[in-house]
Design an enzyme around this catalytic site. Structure first.
Site, PDB file in Angstrom:
ATOM      1  N   LYS A   8      14.723   7.335   1.271  1.00  0.00           N
ATOM      2  CA  LYS A   8      14.094   6.407   2.348  1.00  0.00           C
ATOM      3  C   LYS A   8      15.197   5.548   3.107  1.00  0.00           C
ATOM      4  O   LYS A   8      14.929   4.961   4.237  1.00  0.00           O
ATOM      5  CB  LYS A   8      12.992   5.280   1.799  1.00  0.00           C
ATOM      6  CG  LYS A   8      11.934   5.957   1.223  1.00  0.00           C
ATOM      7  CD  LYS A   8      11.046   6.957   2.119  1.00  0.00           C
ATOM      8  CE  LYS A   8       9.618   7.414   1.608  1.00  0.00           C
ATOM      9  NZ  LYS A   8       9.953   8.127   0.201  1.00  0.00           N
ATOM     10  N   GLY A  65       3.808   2.180   7.506  1.00  0.00           N
ATOM     11  CA  GLY A  65       2.502   2.568   8.122  1.00  0.00           C
ATOM     12  C   GLY A  65       2.198   3.830   7.959  1.00  0.00           C
ATOM     13  O   GLY A  65       1.084   4.332   8.496  1.00  0.00           O
ATOM     14  N   THR A 103       0.763  -1.302  -0.134  1.00  0.00           N
ATOM     15  CA  THR A 103       0.154  -0.130  -0.074  1.00  0.00           C
ATOM     16  C   THR A 103       1.106   1.475   0.098  1.00  0.00           C
ATOM     17  O   THR A 103       1.910   1.225   0.740  1.00  0.00           O
ATOM     18  CB  THR A 103      -0.852   0.146   0.974  1.00  0.00           C
ATOM     19  OG1 THR A 103      -1.837  -1.076   1.109  1.00  0.00           O
ATOM     20  CG2 THR A 103      -1.571   1.346   1.304  1.00  0.00           C
ATOM     21  N   GLY A 104       0.501   2.241  -0.604  1.00  0.00           N
ATOM     22  CA  GLY A 104       1.274   3.761  -0.747  1.00  0.00           C
ATOM     23  C   GLY A 104       1.488   3.951  -2.118  1.00  0.00           C
ATOM     24  O   GLY A 104       1.242   3.293  -3.089  1.00  0.00           O
ATOM     25  N   SER A 105       2.287   5.288  -2.094  1.00  0.00           N
ATOM     26  CA  SER A 105       2.497   5.631  -3.823  1.00  0.00           C
ATOM     27  C   SER A 105       3.517   4.575  -4.252  1.00  0.00           C
ATOM     28  O   SER A 105       3.296   4.719  -5.652  1.00  0.00           O
ATOM     29  CB  SER A 105       3.056   7.022  -3.402  1.00  0.00           C
ATOM     30  OG  SER A 105       4.133   7.083  -2.573  1.00  0.00           O
ATOM     31  N   THR A 106       4.655   4.257  -3.574  1.00  0.00           N
ATOM     32  CA  THR A 106       5.460   3.267  -4.424  1.00  0.00           C
ATOM     33  C   THR A 106       4.810   2.312  -4.690  1.00  0.00           C
ATOM     34  O   THR A 106       5.159   1.497  -5.895  1.00  0.00           O
ATOM     35  CB  THR A 106       6.809   3.237  -3.427  1.00  0.00           C
ATOM     36  OG1 THR A 106       7.074   4.371  -2.913  1.00  0.00           O
ATOM     37  CG2 THR A 106       7.775   2.497  -4.290  1.00  0.00           C
ATOM     38  N   GLU A 120      -0.276  -5.343   6.102  1.00  0.00           N
ATOM     39  CA  GLU A 120       0.938  -5.228   5.172  1.00  0.00           C
ATOM     40  C   GLU A 120       1.982  -6.063   5.986  1.00  0.00           C
ATOM     41  O   GLU A 120       2.620  -7.151   5.572  1.00  0.00           O
ATOM     42  CB  GLU A 120       1.561  -3.837   5.511  1.00  0.00           C
ATOM     43  CG  GLU A 120       1.186  -2.971   4.231  1.00  0.00           C
ATOM     44  CD  GLU A 120       1.657  -1.477   4.588  1.00  0.00           C
ATOM     45  OE1 GLU A 120       1.501  -0.788   3.397  1.00  0.00           O
ATOM     46  OE2 GLU A 120       2.285  -1.076   5.354  1.00  0.00           O
ATOM     47  N   GLY A 167       0.912   5.005   5.332  1.00  0.00           N
ATOM     48  CA  GLY A 167      -0.306   4.813   4.662  1.00  0.00           C
ATOM     49  C   GLY A 167      -1.530   4.506   5.350  1.00  0.00           C
ATOM     50  O   GLY A 167      -2.528   4.414   5.058  1.00  0.00           O
TER      51      GLY A 167
END
Length: 238
Positions: free
Chosen positions: A129, A103, A33-36, A111, A105
């Site tokens: 990151k 976390g 989950t998330g933009s990446t 996850e 997101g």
């Protein structure tokens, strides 16, 4: 020397595309989950269509589930497919020995469950990151609503045992209301600056009543693919 200077989003994209090398026909794949992770889901959908791959995917959030279906991927659940070949997901921080904070997101519980169900977890991220130590990104901690304030107090007390000191705040949504996870829980974000003993803190937090899960992913990731500004991708291993 290359004059390329990719944006953070483009770095995420090339890392996501590099992760496609881990995907083979017939695999069962966990989707982060998330933009990446969204870059990966889109790229995976394109690869599956172009190459006629038969894949079964388990999303880690309602948002990822929706995106996966939109790009034509076959979606199922861990109840129907309890063992996965690989999970590809992003991270908010990548520390030494592939320790992670996740976390941001709000999907840390799902996850971590999906990652544990997988034979391997591949992390994808932009180069910002990668950090020398965990903790600059606030540590997400998912808690049940009942007694959440008391649980927050216990969390703060636990920090003193492991050399951690920082403010804790209840995450809110865009309307200023408490953020609610897909599991109907709340999230505290703990601004620590540095976590001297991630293993000790993570183990202690896992034992606290009221804590559903925390964002320390330790000993879970197998490799990290890091997209860089010069259009290259580095692979980090343990």
């Amino acid at each position: 020397m290359s004059d390329t200077n990719l944006s953070a989003d483009d770095q995420k994209r090339i890392a996501a595309e590099a992760a496609l090398a881990y995907i083979k026909d017939g695999m069962k794949v966990g989707l982060g989950t998330g933009s990446t992770a969204a870059h990966f889901v889109i790229a995976l959908g394109r690869k599956a269509k172009d190459e006629g791959l038969k894949l079964t995917c388990v999303p880690t959030s309602e948002a990822t589930d929706k995106l996966a279906r939109e790009v034509g991927l076959t979606v199922t659940t861990l109840d129907d497919q309890p063992h996965l070949d690989v999970t590809v997901d992003g991270a908010d921080e990548i520390g030494p020995r592939l320790t992670l904070i996740k976390g941001g997101g709000g999907a840390l519980l799902r996850e971590k469950i999906v990652a544990f169900a997988s034979s391997q977890m591949i992390v994808i991220a932009d180069e910002s990151k990668v950090v020398p130590h965990l903790g600059n990104f606030p540590l997400p901690i998912e808690v049940v609503p009942f007694g959440a304030q008391a649980t927050g107090t216990r969390i703060l007390e636990s920090g003193k045992l492991f050399g951690c000191d920082g403010a804790i705040s209840l995450r809110t949504d865009e309307y200023g209301e408490p953020f609610v996870t897909d599991g109907n829980n709340l999230i505290y974000d703990w601004a620590l600056g540095e976590i001297p003993d991630p293993d000790g803190l993570g183990e202690y937090l896992s034992r606290l009543p009221g804590v559903v899960e925390h964002g320390l992913f330790l000993g879970i990731a197998h490799a990290a693919l890091i997209g860089k500004a010069d259009d290259s991708v580095d692979t980090l291993n343990h």
